[in-house]
Every structure is written in structure tokens, then in C-alpha cells.
Motif scaffolding. Structure first.
Motif, short mmCIF file in Angstrom:
data_model
loop_
_atom_site.label_atom_id
_atom_site.label_comp_id
_atom_site.label_asym_id
_atom_site.label_seq_id
_atom_site.Cartn_x
_atom_site.Cartn_y
_atom_site.Cartn_z
N SER A 204 45.14 39.08 31.92
CA SER A 204 45.42 38.14 33.02
C SER A 204 44.82 36.80 32.65
O SER A 204 43.71 36.73 32.11
CB SER A 204 44.81 38.63 34.33
N SER A 205 45.55 35.72 32.93
CA SER A 205 45.06 34.38 32.61
C SER A 205 44.46 33.73 33.86
O SER A 205 44.84 34.04 34.98
CB SER A 205 46.20 33.50 32.07
N VAL A 206 43.52 32.84 33.62
CA VAL A 206 42.89 32.07 34.70
C VAL A 206 43.19 30.60 34.46
O VAL A 206 42.88 30.06 33.40
CB VAL A 206 41.36 32.30 34.75
N ASN A 207 43.81 29.95 35.43
CA ASN A 207 44.17 28.55 35.28
C ASN A 207 42.92 27.69 35.27
O ASN A 207 42.03 27.84 36.11
CB ASN A 207 45.12 28.13 36.41
N SER A 208 42.87 26.74 34.33
CA SER A 208 41.67 25.93 34.16
C SER A 208 41.46 24.92 35.27
O SER A 208 40.35 24.44 35.48
CB SER A 208 41.74 25.19 32.81
N ALA A 209 42.51 24.58 36.01
CA ALA A 209 42.38 23.59 37.08
C ALA A 209 42.06 24.21 38.43
O ALA A 209 41.27 23.66 39.20
CB ALA A 209 43.67 22.77 37.17
N SER A 210 42.69 25.36 38.73
CA SER A 210 42.57 25.93 40.08
C SER A 210 41.86 27.27 40.14
O SER A 210 41.45 27.70 41.21
CB SER A 210 43.97 26.10 40.68
N GLY A 211 41.76 27.96 39.01
CA GLY A 211 41.19 29.31 39.01
C GLY A 211 42.16 30.39 39.45
O GLY A 211 41.76 31.54 39.61
N VAL A 212 43.44 30.06 39.65
CA VAL A 212 44.40 31.08 40.03
C VAL A 212 44.60 32.05 38.87
O VAL A 212 44.55 31.66 37.70
CB VAL A 212 45.74 30.45 40.46
#
Length: 338
Positions: free
Chosen positions: A177-185
């Protein structure tokens, strides 16, 4: 899966007939995408709902559709047409360039000249809206002015790309699973497309701050370290680029007044390097982009929350955990801008 077994679904004859019965024509582009003529996007009369449904299904299977227009679309026509798909409403999160017609907040104006639009966007493979939970269902691209010497967009079918992975890597990617660097989604690196049912890969090469692996013994999670995440990003980039040779990716070179709609859960895209060359070298390029509200959250397929605090300390111990900007830089000398 062997290269000769990779398939992008052909046009469905019943859906072709439905479009033709309303005076339109629909033909496949090779190796992916579909071209539509004779369907009016200019009047306030929307296409027949059955035609809209047929085209949306073809987008899910073949990635994108191109409306060939004989005359320019107004901003209102383009935005109205964008709302035919997915969540049937605009969801706009971008900045606005001073040259945007009417200061319309739903138009993301792109150009290779900063006086005419926002330059340098999207040089690496990505899907739009990766920083929100319900990622955009579709995006639209209205070509106001194509560059005289070319400069289009690369599209790659993410279901066929998943099929091209070796089976052991498919199993590994399904645990990620990836974690978006801007929002943490948090989004799955492999998801099931809600319409086609195909397993598709998903990773934003310009806005990923971490990737989490579910341990094979079922005992919790771990972060990928820098070497592992670098390898993953290179693999993702390579498997999509390989589609250019193996029949599941292509560049689309725009013509004036083209209106392109993509299924944002079915294809990844990136700007060609030529698209960002200066107008003195390539000719002036101007594009309007729209983004359409998602239908549902792209939720993790393992036991993870939809959001994590990427700005705080890692909850998974050692590994890459990077917030802000373009996130993890998997190669030092490549352009990364979103």
C-alpha cells in the motif's frame, strides 16, 4: 503471463451499434483507447444515456476515448461533457493560472509557456487525484492548441501491466500500500477496477512518501526501505514503459479541438518530454484539464486505515517515511512535478 497473452478488450459490438444508432462512429485506437466521431459535445443536449453508458464501459476496458471535434468547444461545453462520467460532478483541487478563461476554477490550464499556462506538470507516470481517498474517476483533456512539432501524452493500461508482471511480483505487489506524501492517504498498489473487474497496478511516481508491506506471516506491517522502494518505483516505471513495445501503452499526439477523457482507475499517464520543451523549440502548447468526482474511496485492500499522518513519526518502524513535495525521490536526476 506471456506477452502474446496480454489483452486489452476489443470494442463490444453491441456498444458499437448503440453509438452508431445515434449517428456516431466509434473505432479502436491501437493498442489502447477509442476514437469517437459524430457525437455532439457542443450543444446543451447531452448524448443519449445509453450512449454515455456504452462509452463509459469502453473507457473502463480500453482506458480512454477521444472525441474528434470539427469546431472548438467552449469551456462550458467541455466541463458539461466532463460530468457525463463517473461521479457526474467536477472535483477540482488545482491552482488556477491567470490566463484561465473567465477565471473558471474547474479549468487547470497547462502550457509549455508559463505566460499561457502552468508548465512542467506530470513528467512521471501517475494517476490524477492520488492525494485524496476517492481519487478522481475520470479526467478530461481539451486541446486548445497543440504544439506544431508534437508533444502528446503517454497512456498505459494498468490492468495489462499487472498481467505483465511475473507471478511472484504480482503476489508481492498485492501486499503493498502506498502513502501519499502530501496528504497521507493510503491506496493499494494493486486494486480491482470497479467496472472491468481487472486487477490494476497503481503508484504515483511523483507523490509517494512511503510504501507499506503486509508481512507474509500475517503478523503486522513493515515499511519498505530506500533500496526496496527505489526498486519498486523503477519496476513500476519499467513495466509501464514496456507497454510501448508490448502493446499496452502508447503516446497520443493531439490535434486541435481533440477532447480526451480517461478512466483514471484504468490507465496511468505522463507527459511526453517534448510536451515540456519551450515554445521557441516545439511551438506553443495549451491544454485544459478537468477532473471528475470519484465514485468511491480507493481503499487499502489490507487492514490499514485510509489515512496516516505522514507528517508525524512512522508507525511502522524503520524505512522510508517522507512527507511533502514530490515525496520519495527514486532517481536523482529526473524531473518530478505535479
Amino acid at each position: 503471463m506471456k506477452t502474446d497473452e496480454l489483452t486489452i478488450a476489443p470494442l463490444d459490438p453491441a456498444r458499437v451499434a448503440r453509438v452508431e444508432n445515434c449517428g456516431g462512429t466509434i473505432i479502436p485506437l491501437e493498442p489502447l483507447g477509442t476514437e469517437v466521431r459524430g457525437i455532439d459535445l457542443i450543444s446543451e443536449t447531452l448524448p443519449d444515456p445509453e450512449v454515455v453508458q456504452a462509452l463509459e464501459l469502453e473507457m473502463a476496458n480500453r482506458g480512454f476515448i477521444v472525441f474528434k471535434n470539427d469546431q472548438p468547444l467552449s469551456v462550458d461545453d467541455f466541463l458539461r461533457s466532463s460530468c457525463l462520467w463517473g461521479g457526474r460532478a467536477l472535483h477540482s483541487t488545482h491552482g488556477m493560472h491567470p490566463s484561465t478563461p473567465g477565471n473558471n476554477p474547474h479549468i487547470f490550464r497547462l502550457s509549455n509557456d508559463r505566460r499561457a499556462g502552468i508548465p512542467g506538470v506530470g513528467p512521471q507516470w501517475h494517476n490524477d487525484g492520488s492525494f485524496i481517498a476517492a481519487t478522481f474517476s475520470h479526467s478530461g483533456y481539451h486541446i486548445i492548441r497543440p504544439a506544431e512539432k508534437g508533444g502528446g501524452t503517454y497512456f498505459a493500461h494498468q490492468g495489462a501491466a499487472y498481467d505483465a508482471l511475473p507471478q511472484n511480483r504480482q503476489a508481492y505487489w498485492r501486499r503493498l500500500s502506498s502513502v501519499n506524501s502530501a496528504s497521507g492517504v493510503v491506496h493499494p498498489v494493486v486494486h480491482k477496477h470497479p467496472i472491468s473487474g481487472r486487477l490494476c497496478i497503481w503508484l504515483h511516481l511523483g507523490m509517494t512518501g512511503a510504501v507499506i508491506e503486509k508481512r507474509t506471516d500475517g503478523d503486522g506491517f513493515r515499511l519498505l526501505n530506500a533500496d526496496e522502494l527505489t526498486r519498486l518505483c523503477h519496476e513500476y516505471n519499467d513495466i509501464l514503459n514496456a507497454g510501448l513495445e508490448n502493446g499496452y501503452a502508447a503516446i497520443y499526439d493531439y490535434r486541435e479541438n481533440d477532447c480526451v477523457f480517461i478512466d483514471n482507475l484504468a490507465v496511468a499517464h505522463r507527459a511526453s518530454p517534448e510536451a515540456h520543451l519551450p515554445p521557441e523549440q516545439q511551438g506553443l502548447r495549451i491544454m485544459h484539464r478537468s477532473t471528475v468526482k470519484g465514485v468511491r474511496n480507493l481503499a487499502p485492500t489490507v487492514e490499514l486505515p485510509q489515512f496516516l499522518n505522514i507528517d508525524g513519526p512512522s508507525p511502522f518502524g524503520e524505512g522510508v517515511w517522507k512527507s511533502g513535495g514530490v515525496g520519495f525521490r527514486w532517481e536523482d536526476d529526473i524531473p518530478m512535478q505535479n
